[in-house]
Design a protein around this motif. Structure first.
Motif, PDB file in Angstrom:
ATOM      1  N   SER A  62      40.591  49.196  51.005  1.00  0.00           N
ATOM      2  CA  SER A  62      41.488  48.745  50.165  1.00  0.00           C
ATOM      3  C   SER A  62      41.274  49.311  48.827  1.00  0.00           C
ATOM      4  N   THR A  64      40.026  47.700  46.541  1.00  0.00           N
ATOM      5  CA  THR A  64      38.764  47.200  45.941  1.00  0.00           C
ATOM      6  C   THR A  64      37.394  48.045  46.676  1.00  0.00           C
ATOM      7  N   THR A 142      47.263  44.462  37.183  1.00  0.00           N
ATOM      8  CA  THR A 142      48.356  43.822  38.002  1.00  0.00           C
ATOM      9  C   THR A 142      48.337  42.531  37.798  1.00  0.00           C
ATOM     10  N   ASP A 168      40.115  51.867  37.281  1.00  0.00           N
ATOM     11  CA  ASP A 168      40.876  51.337  38.379  1.00  0.00           C
ATOM     12  C   ASP A 168      42.262  51.630  38.008  1.00  0.00           C
TER      13      ASP A 168
HETATM   14  C1  LIG Z   1      44.873  46.782  39.477  1.00  0.00           C
HETATM   15  C2  LIG Z   1      44.348  46.524  41.002  1.00  0.00           C
HETATM   16  N1  LIG Z   1      43.043  46.652  41.207  1.00  0.00           N
HETATM   17  C3  LIG Z   1      42.555  46.392  42.402  1.00  0.00           C
HETATM   18  C4  LIG Z   1      43.253  45.806  43.415  1.00  0.00           C
HETATM   19  C5  LIG Z   1      42.622  45.346  44.746  1.00  0.00           C
HETATM   20  O1  LIG Z   1      43.195  46.137  45.739  1.00  0.00           O
HETATM   21  P1  LIG Z   1      42.999  45.750  47.015  1.00  0.00           P
HETATM   22  O2  LIG Z   1      43.584  44.306  47.213  1.00  0.00           O
HETATM   23  O3  LIG Z   1      43.777  46.743  47.809  1.00  0.00           O
HETATM   24  O4  LIG Z   1      41.573  45.910  47.453  1.00  0.00           O
HETATM   25  C6  LIG Z   1      44.712  45.660  43.133  1.00  0.00           C
HETATM   26  C7  LIG Z   1      45.361  44.883  44.030  1.00  0.00           C
HETATM   27  O5  LIG Z   1      46.590  44.566  44.013  1.00  0.00           O
HETATM   28  C8  LIG Z   1      45.244  46.040  41.652  1.00  0.00           C
HETATM   29  O6  LIG Z   1      46.448  45.638  41.511  1.00  0.00           O
END
Ligand SMILES: Cc1ncc(COP(=O)(O)O)c(C=O)c1O
Length: 386
Positions: A62, A64, A142, A168
Motif C-alpha cells: 500500500s 505506506t 489527505t 509522499d
Molecule cells: C497522503 C497519504 N500518504 C499515505 C497514505 C497511506 O496509504 P496506505 O493506506 O495505502 O498505506 C495515504 C492513505 O490514504 C495518504 O493519503
C-alpha cells in the motif's frame, strides 16, 4: 438500492469499467511472455505519468509500504532526517523513521494549515555541517485536505546540496502536477488506489540518480522492499516476487486512458473538481478546513459547526444515497468530513454529491443555506471552466 455505491473518499477511488473488465480475466503467469509485454508497456507509461526518465518501480504494497521503501533504501541508522508533519501522514513518516532508528526532527504546522517553507529554509541553512540526510514531505496531506508547497520546500533542499528529498505523493501523483525530473525530486512514493484509477495493492516508487548513489551506501535493513531488486528485474520486464498480475493488467488500461486524456487535462480536471466543490461548500455556508491558498485538488475537508455533526451527515449520505464520504482521522474524528475528488471523478459526480449533501442538510434541518445554492455554485464553476 443495492450495488450503487458512489465513492467520494480519497481512496480507494472509483475504477473505470474498462479497467474492471480487464482485471476480471484469469490471472496470467508472471514469468510468461504475455506478462513481460504488459510490464514493458506499464513501465514505460509509468515514467510518462511520473514525468521522469528515471526508474519507477512497482511493489505489492500500500502507500505506506511505498514510503517505507523510499526511507529504507537511501538511509542508514542514526541519519538525521527532517520530516514535515501537519497531519496524520506526515506524522506517520516521523514514526516510521523513528522505528528504523533515524534521528528524526519534525517541522510541524497545525492540522489544516500548510507547512511553512521558511522553517525548512532556516533549518537547512543552519546545517552547515550537512548532517541532514533527507527531508520527508507529504505533498497532499489527505487527513486535512492541505496541499503543501513542495516546490518551494524542495528549492531549499536543493540549496542545502546534500539532503535528499523524499515525497509522499500518495494523493498527488496522477492528480496534481509533480514534475519529478524538472524539480529534481529524489524518491517519490505513491499508491494505486488513488490517482491511478485502479484498486489498492500496488505501491510506486521513483528513484533519482542521486538517490541510487545513496542506495549504494544505505545501511537500513531491506529485503522485500529492496528497490535494487525491482530495478534489476524491471529492466528484464519482470518482477522479483509474484506481483498482483490482474492489478497490473488493470493499470495497463488505466494508463492508456490517462494518456488519451493527457497530463495537462488530468491536472486541470482535478483543479475544476476542487474549485467546484469548494465553491459549493462556501455557498452552503459550511466552513472549509483547509485555506484556499493551500487546498488540495484531490480532497476537500469540511468542518460543520454544531449542531451539525459530521458523522451524522456522513451516515445519512450513505444511508439515503449510497454515497461514501470520509470522516476525520485521530483528533478530527467527528469534527470534519472529507470529500474525495481524486482519480476517475467527473462533473456529474460533484453535482450529484453536492445535491445529496444539500438534501442531507435539509433533512437535518440545517437552515444556514438557500436550497439549490450549493449545486448552483458548483455548476457555475464547472460551466465556466469547461
Ligand atoms: C497522503 C497519504 N500518504 C499515505 C497514505 C497511506 O496509504 P496506505 O493506506 O495505502 O498505506 C495515504 C492513505 O490514504 C495518504 O493519503
Amino acid at each position: 438500492m443495492d450495488d450503487k455505491l458512489m465513492l467520494m473518499i480519497p481512496g480507494p477511488t472509483p475504477v473505470p469499467e474498462q479497467v474492471l473488465l480487464a482485471m476480471a480475466k484469469h490471472p496470467i503467469g508472471h514469468r510468461s511472455g504475455d506478462f513481460s509485454k504488459v510490464m514493458a508497456e506499464v513501465t514505460e507509461n509509468l515514467k510518462w505519468l511520473h514525468q521522469t526518465t528515471g526508474d519507477v518501480m512497482m511493489l505489492t504494497v500500500s502507500g505506506t509500504g511505498a514510503v517505507e521503501a523510499a526511507i529504507v533504501n537511501v538511509l542508514s541508522p542514526g541519519d538525521r532526517v527532517l520530516v514535515g508533519a501537519n497531519g496524520k501522514f506526515g506524522e506517520r513518516w516521523a514514526e516510521v523513521s523513528q522505528a528504523y532508528g533515524l534521528a528524526v526532527e519534525t517541522i510541524t504546522a497545525a492540522w489544516g494549515q500548510p507547512l511553512d517553507p521558511e522553517q525548512f529554509r532556516a533549518t537547512l541553512e543552519a546545517d552547515t555541517e550537512k548532517t541532514i540526510k533527507a527531508v520527508i514531505i507529504t505533498h497532499s496531506e489527505t487527513s486535512t485536505g492541505v496541499l503543501n508547497d513542495l516546490e518551494t520546500i524542495n528549492r531549499h533542499v536543493k540549496a542545502h546540496g546534500e539532503a535528499l528529498i523524499i515525497v509522499d505523493a500518495v494523493t498527488s501523483l496522477g492528480a496534481i502536477n509533480l514534475p519529478i525530473d524538472q524539480w529534481g525530486l529524489d524518491v517519490v512514493a505513491s499508491g494505486s488506489q488513488k490517482g491511478y484509477m485502479i484498486p489498492p495493492g500496488l505501491g510506486f516508487v521513483s528513484v533519482s540518480a542521486r538517490a541510487w548513489d545513496a542506495y549504494k551506501t544505505a545501511k537500513l535493513p531491506r529485503f522485500y522492499l529492496d528497490l535494487g531488486k525491482y530495478r534489476k528485474d524491471a529492466a528484464k520486464n519482470t518482477t522479483p516476487f509474484t506481483p498482483p498480475v490482474n492489478l497490473i493488467v488493470g493499470l495497463q488500461v488505466a494508463l492508456r486512458m490517462m494518456q488519451a486524456e493527457g497530463l495537462e487535462s488530468i491536472f486541470a480536471r482535478h483543479q475544476r473538481m476542487m474549485q467546484a466543490t469548494r465553491s459549493a461548500i462556501k455557498a452552503l455556508n459550511l466552513p472549509l478546513f483547509a485555506p484556499d491558498v493551500a487546498a488540495s485538488p484531490a480532497i476537500t475537508s469540511v468542518a460543520p459547526l454544531a449542531p451539525l455533526d459530521s458523522e451524522q451527515i456522513r451516515s445519512l449520505l450513505r444511508k439515503r444515497f449510497d454515497i461514501a464520504m470520509a470522516g476525520g482521522q485521530d483528533h478530527l474524528k467527528g469534527k470534519i468530513f472529507r470529500i474525495g475528488h481524486l482519480g476517475f471523478v467527473c462533473d456529474r459526480d460533484i453535482l450529484a454529491a453536492i445535491a445529496a449533501l444539500e438534501a442531507t442538510l435539509l433533512e437535518l434541518e440545517y437552515g444556514g443555506f438557500i436550497p439549490g445554492s450549493g449545486v448552483a455554485a458548483a455548476a457555475k464553476v464547472l460551466t465556466q471552466s469547461r
